[in-house]
Design a protein around this motif. Structure first.
Motif, PDB file in Angstrom:
ATOM      1  N   PRO A 275      44.350 -36.820 -61.901  1.00 57.22           N
ATOM      2  CA  PRO A 275      45.822 -36.795 -61.816  1.00 57.22           C
ATOM      3  C   PRO A 275      46.324 -36.711 -60.380  1.00 57.22           C
ATOM      4  CG  PRO A 275      45.014 -34.630 -62.400  1.00 57.22           C
ATOM      5  CD  PRO A 275      43.806 -35.531 -62.369  1.00 57.22           C
ATOM      6  N   VAL A 276      47.493 -37.325 -60.160  1.00 59.62           N
ATOM      7  CA  VAL A 276      48.166 -37.311 -58.852  1.00 59.62           C
ATOM      8  C   VAL A 276      49.673 -37.288 -59.110  1.00 59.62           C
ATOM      9  CG1 VAL A 276      48.562 -38.560 -56.694  1.00 59.62           C
ATOM     10  CG2 VAL A 276      46.317 -38.659 -57.781  1.00 59.62           C
ATOM     11  N   ASP A 277      50.393 -36.481 -58.338  1.00 59.34           N
ATOM     12  CA  ASP A 277      51.850 -36.471 -58.459  1.00 59.34           C
ATOM     13  C   ASP A 277      52.466 -36.492 -57.064  1.00 59.34           C
ATOM     14  OD1 ASP A 277      54.567 -36.056 -58.966  1.00 59.34           O
ATOM     15  OD2 ASP A 277      54.135 -34.884 -60.763  1.00 59.34           O
ATOM     16  N   CYS A 278      52.781 -37.682 -56.582  1.00 56.03           N
ATOM     17  CA  CYS A 278      53.315 -37.846 -55.224  1.00 56.03           C
ATOM     18  C   CYS A 278      54.736 -37.296 -55.090  1.00 56.03           C
ATOM     19  CB  CYS A 278      53.311 -39.320 -54.841  1.00 56.03           C
ATOM     20  SG  CYS A 278      51.676 -40.087 -54.815  1.00 56.03           S
ATOM     21  N   SER A 279      55.566 -37.489 -56.104  1.00 56.58           N
ATOM     22  CA  SER A 279      56.968 -37.078 -55.981  1.00 56.58           C
ATOM     23  C   SER A 279      57.123 -35.562 -55.968  1.00 56.58           C
ATOM     24  CB  SER A 279      57.814 -37.689 -57.106  1.00 56.58           C
ATOM     25  OG  SER A 279      57.399 -37.236 -58.379  1.00 56.58           O
ATOM     26  N   VAL A 280      56.380 -34.846 -56.820  1.00 53.53           N
ATOM     27  CA  VAL A 280      56.464 -33.386 -56.797  1.00 53.53           C
ATOM     28  C   VAL A 280      55.822 -32.838 -55.523  1.00 53.53           C
ATOM     29  CG1 VAL A 280      55.790 -31.250 -57.951  1.00 53.53           C
ATOM     30  CG2 VAL A 280      56.617 -33.171 -59.296  1.00 53.53           C
ATOM     31  N   ALA A 281      54.763 -33.489 -55.050  1.00 59.11           N
ATOM     32  CA  ALA A 281      54.162 -33.093 -53.774  1.00 59.11           C
ATOM     33  C   ALA A 281      55.189 -33.218 -52.649  1.00 59.11           C
ATOM     34  CB  ALA A 281      52.941 -33.952 -53.479  1.00 59.11           C
ATOM     35  N   TYR A 282      55.961 -34.316 -52.665  1.00 56.74           N
ATOM     36  CA  TYR A 282      57.031 -34.488 -51.675  1.00 56.74           C
ATOM     37  C   TYR A 282      58.037 -33.343 -51.759  1.00 56.74           C
ATOM     38  CZ  TYR A 282      61.389 -36.134 -49.629  1.00 56.74           C
ATOM     39  OH  TYR A 282      62.561 -36.210 -48.897  1.00 56.74           O
ATOM     40  N   MET A 283      58.477 -33.006 -52.971  1.00 59.53           N
ATOM     41  CA  MET A 283      59.461 -31.929 -53.139  1.00 59.53           C
ATOM     42  C   MET A 283      58.901 -30.597 -52.661  1.00 59.53           C
ATOM     43  SD  MET A 283      61.980 -33.627 -54.340  1.00 59.53           S
ATOM     44  CE  MET A 283      63.152 -32.439 -54.955  1.00 59.53           C
ATOM     45  N   GLN A 284      57.643 -30.329 -52.962  1.00 53.66           N
ATOM     46  CA  GLN A 284      57.027 -29.070 -52.557  1.00 53.66           C
ATOM     47  C   GLN A 284      56.817 -28.991 -51.048  1.00 53.66           C
ATOM     48  OE1 GLN A 284      57.719 -27.003 -55.057  1.00 53.66           O
ATOM     49  NE2 GLN A 284      55.746 -26.027 -54.717  1.00 53.66           N
ATOM     50  N   LYS A 285      56.642 -30.128 -50.414  1.00 55.21           N
ATOM     51  CA  LYS A 285      56.449 -30.128 -48.969  1.00 55.21           C
ATOM     52  C   LYS A 285      57.768 -30.106 -48.206  1.00 55.21           C
ATOM     53  CE  LYS A 285      54.214 -32.531 -45.137  1.00 55.21           C
ATOM     54  NZ  LYS A 285      53.472 -33.725 -44.677  1.00 55.21           N
ATOM     55  N   LYS A 286      58.762 -30.864 -48.696  1.00 62.67           N
ATOM     56  CA  LYS A 286      59.975 -31.069 -47.900  1.00 62.67           C
ATOM     57  C   LYS A 286      61.239 -30.450 -48.499  1.00 62.67           C
ATOM     58  CE  LYS A 286      58.061 -35.207 -45.782  1.00 62.67           C
ATOM     59  NZ  LYS A 286      58.276 -36.613 -45.372  1.00 62.67           N
ATOM     60  N   LYS A 287      61.185 -30.048 -49.761  1.00 62.43           N
ATOM     61  CA  LYS A 287      62.331 -29.382 -50.397  1.00 62.43           C
ATOM     62  C   LYS A 287      61.803 -28.203 -51.202  1.00 62.43           C
ATOM     63  CE  LYS A 287      65.214 -33.533 -50.618  1.00 62.43           C
ATOM     64  NZ  LYS A 287      66.084 -34.391 -51.484  1.00 62.43           N
ATOM     65  N   LYS A 288      61.270 -27.230 -50.490  1.00 60.58           N
ATOM     66  CA  LYS A 288      60.501 -26.146 -51.097  1.00 60.58           C
ATOM     67  C   LYS A 288      61.290 -25.330 -52.122  1.00 60.58           C
ATOM     68  CE  LYS A 288      57.492 -25.528 -47.067  1.00 60.58           C
ATOM     69  NZ  LYS A 288      56.245 -25.951 -47.724  1.00 60.58           N
ATOM     70  N   PHE A 289      62.613 -25.301 -52.006  1.00 61.58           N
ATOM     71  CA  PHE A 289      63.409 -24.464 -52.903  1.00 61.58           C
ATOM     72  C   PHE A 289      63.868 -25.199 -54.157  1.00 61.58           C
ATOM     73  CE2 PHE A 289      64.069 -22.550 -48.670  1.00 61.58           C
ATOM     74  CZ  PHE A 289      63.527 -21.298 -48.927  1.00 61.58           C
ATOM     75  N   HIS A 290      63.479 -26.460 -54.296  1.00 61.22           N
ATOM     76  CA  HIS A 290      63.958 -27.259 -55.433  1.00 61.22           C
ATOM     77  C   HIS A 290      63.562 -26.646 -56.772  1.00 61.22           C
ATOM     78  CE1 HIS A 290      65.209 -30.906 -57.558  1.00 61.22           C
ATOM     79  NE2 HIS A 290      64.096 -30.798 -58.260  1.00 61.22           N
ATOM     80  N   PHE A 291      62.339 -26.155 -56.876  1.00 63.57           N
ATOM     81  CA  PHE A 291      61.841 -25.609 -58.135  1.00 63.57           C
ATOM     82  C   PHE A 291      61.891 -24.077 -58.173  1.00 63.57           C
ATOM     83  CE2 PHE A 291      59.597 -29.735 -57.993  1.00 63.57           C
ATOM     84  CZ  PHE A 291      59.937 -30.238 -59.234  1.00 63.57           C
ATOM     85  N   LEU A 292      62.560 -23.454 -57.194  1.00 64.30           N
ATOM     86  CA  LEU A 292      62.487 -22.001 -57.028  1.00 64.30           C
ATOM     87  C   LEU A 292      62.763 -21.229 -58.311  1.00 64.30           C
ATOM     88  CD1 LEU A 292      62.054 -19.611 -55.158  1.00 64.30           C
ATOM     89  CD2 LEU A 292      64.471 -19.733 -54.533  1.00 64.30           C
ATOM     90  N   PHE A 293      63.860 -21.535 -58.978  1.00 64.56           N
ATOM     91  CA  PHE A 293      64.247 -20.788 -60.181  1.00 64.56           C
ATOM     92  C   PHE A 293      64.017 -21.591 -61.462  1.00 64.56           C
ATOM     93  CE2 PHE A 293      66.868 -18.916 -56.769  1.00 64.56           C
ATOM     94  CZ  PHE A 293      66.409 -17.599 -56.852  1.00 64.56           C
ATOM     95  N   SER A 294      63.221 -22.639 -61.376  1.00 70.12           N
ATOM     96  CA  SER A 294      62.968 -23.470 -62.550  1.00 70.12           C
ATOM     97  C   SER A 294      61.929 -22.816 -63.456  1.00 70.12           C
ATOM     98  CB  SER A 294      62.465 -24.857 -62.117  1.00 70.12           C
ATOM     99  OG  SER A 294      61.119 -24.778 -61.697  1.00 70.12           O
TER     100      SER A 294
END
Length: 396
Positions: free
Chosen positions: A197-216
Motif C-alpha cells: 500500500p501507498v498513500d501519496c495524498s495523505v503523506a502530503y497532508m501529514q508532511k505539509k498540513k500537519k493539523f488537517h487530521f488533528l481532531f479527526s
C-alpha cells in the motif's frame, strides 16, 4: 481493538424515469442484507465483481454488510491477465513514452521495484499540491497543474509505476467511519511479496498540513510510513479506475449540450466536460465508489441537482467494539466540555470548571485509546489533569 465495521449504503432514485446502477458492493455475500437482487454479475480482469440493477422512479436500494478493515491480501503472484490489466494505459491513467521518460528520471538512482516506487512516492509528495476539488481528472492534467486531490495523486502514481513495468492499481474506497468519507490510494505489486500500500495524498497532508487530521476520527502515521503501511481504517469499494461497463450506452453529446437543462459537469477529462451518469470513459466507469449509474434522458428536462447523493448514493460506516465505545465517549465528553466551559465563564462557578476538566481529560483519553495522535493527546491529557486538579482544590 476490533477492526470490524458495519456498512449501510443506500441509493434513493429521486431522478425521473429508471436509473441503472453498476456496483461493486458485495450483493451476493451470504452475510449481506440487500433490498434488491442483482440483475447481472460479471468479473473484470482486475478481479472486481460488478453487479447491475435498475431502480424505478422513487425506488430505494439499500444494502448492509460488515467487513474487517485490516484483512490482508495474501496474493503473491499475478496471472498474466491480471498483470496486463495492472500495466495497461487508459484515458485517466496514461502510460506512454513521456510518462516513462519522467519515471526513469525520477528513479535514476533506484534499483529494485520497491526503491523505484518509493522514489515516485517522494516525488509526488514533494512536487505536487493537494487541492479539492480538481477541475480536471487524469494524469495529464495533474502533470500540467501540479494540483489535485487523492484521486489525482493515485492516478499519477499508477501511471509512473506502470510505465516502468511495475503492476500498480488505484484503490477506491472510504475512511472506515462516519458518512461518505470517500478516499483513494494505491497498491503496487512485487513478485513473491504481494500488493504494497501507498498513500501519496495523505503523506502530503501529514508532511505539509500537519493539523488537517488533528481532531479527526482517523489514525495518522508519520508521512514517510504511508509508503508500505496504512493505519487500518479503510474500506475498499473497488480496484482501479476505468472499470468496464459492458452494457452502458452513452447519451449523444449534442443531446446533452442542447438540453433544456444540461447536466452538471463534476470535472473535465482531456479538457472536455464529462457528464457523470450520461457518459462513460471509452466504455468504462471513471471509478466505482461504490456505484456508477446511468440516468434516463428524461432528466434533461428538469434542473440538475448538485447533491453528491444523486451521483454516489449515501453510506455510513459504524465501528464496533472498543473503537466504537471510545468514538462515542469522545463525542459526548467533548460536548460536555464545551457546555461546561461556557457555563464556567458565564457563572464563574468552579464546579463547571471541574466538570469541563473531567470531560476534556476523557476526550484526550479517547483519542489515545483510538491511537489517534497518541503523543500529542498524552501531553494534552497531562496538562488538563493539572488544570483539573487546581479547580478541584478551589472547590474544597
Amino acid at each position: 481493538m476490533s477492526n470490524r465495521v458495519n456498512i449501510a449504503y443506500s441509493y434513493h432514485n429521486l431522478n425521473k424515469g429508471k436509473t441503472k446502477i453498476w456496483t461493486t458492493l458485495p450483493m451476493d455475500h451470504p452475510d449481506t442484507s440487500a433490498s434488491h437482487q442483482a440483475e447481472n454479475k460479471y468479473v473484470d480482469d482486475g478481479q472486481n465483481t460488478v453487479f447491475t440493477l435498475t431502480l424505478n422512479e422513487n425506488e430505494l436500494f439499500t444494502i448492509h454488510y460488515a467487513i474487517d478493515t485490516q484483512k490482508p491480501c495474501n496474493k503473491t503472484q499475478l496471472s498474466e491477465i491480471e498483470k496486463a490489466y495492472y500495466l495497461r494505459s487508459g484515458t485517466l491513467i496514461v502510460v506512454d513514452s513521456k510518462m516513462k521518460d519522467l519515471a526513469l528520471q525520477i528513479t535514476a538512482q533506484a534499483d529494485t521495484v520497491t526503491e523505484k516506487a518509493k522514489e515516485i512516492f517522494y516525488y509526488l509528495v514533494n512536487e505536487y499540491k493537494y487541492v479539492y476539488p480538481p477541475k480536471s481528472r487524469g494524469t495529464l492534467s495533474f502533470l500540467q497543474t501540479k494540483q489535485g486531490d487523492c484521486g489525482e495523486y493515485s492516478f499519477l502514481f499508477t501511471s509512473l509505476c506502470r510505465s516502468l513495468g511495475i503492476p500498480c492499481r488505484t484503490v477506491v474506497g472510504t475512511w472506515a467511519n462516519g458518512k461518505v468519507n470517500a478516499h483513494v490510494w494505491n497498491e503496487f505489486f512485487v513478485e513473491n511479496v504481494g500488493w504494497i500500500p501507498v498513500d501519496c495524498s495523505v503523506a502530503y497532508m501529514q508532511k505539509k498540513k500537519k493539523f488537517h487530521f488533528l481532531f479527526s476520527n482517523v489514525r495518522t502515521l508519520k508521512w514517510t510510513r504511508y509508503f508500505g503501511e496504512l493505519e487500518g481504517q479503510r474500506v475498499i469499494f473497488s480496484y482501479d479506475a476505468e472499470i468496464a461497463l459492458p452494457t452502458f450506452h452513452n447519451t449523444d453529446r449534442d443531446v446533452l449540450q442542447q438540453a433544456i437543462f444540461p447536466p452538471i459537469v463534476p470535472f473535465q477529462v482531456k479538457d472536455s466536460p464529462f457528464y457523470w451518469g450520461y457518459e462513460s470513459v471509452d466504455g468504462h466507469a471513471p471509478y466505482i465508489q461504490p456505484i456508477y449509474l446511468q440516468f434516463a434522458e428524461e432528466n434533461l428536462t428538469v434542473p440538475s441537482k448538485k447533491e453528491a447523493a444523486k451521483y454516489l448514493g449515501q453510506w455510513r460506516i459504524i465501528e464496533t467494539g472498543s473503537q466504537r465505545f471510545f468514538y462515542t465517549l469522545k463525542s459526548i465528553s467533548f460536548s460536555v466540555f464545551m457546555i461546561g466551559f461556557v457555563l464556567s465563564l458565564i457563572l464563574k462557578d468552579p464546579l463547571f470548571s471541574v466538570i469541563s476538566g473531567i470531560a476534556i481529560v476523557l476526550t484526550c483519553i479517547s483519542f489515545i485509546a483510538r491511537k489517534e495522535r497518541i503523543i500529542l493527546f498524552s501531553v494534552f491529557a497531562l496538562y488538563f489533569m493539572l488544570f483539573l486538579s487546581s479547580n478541584v482544590m478551589k472547590l474544597s
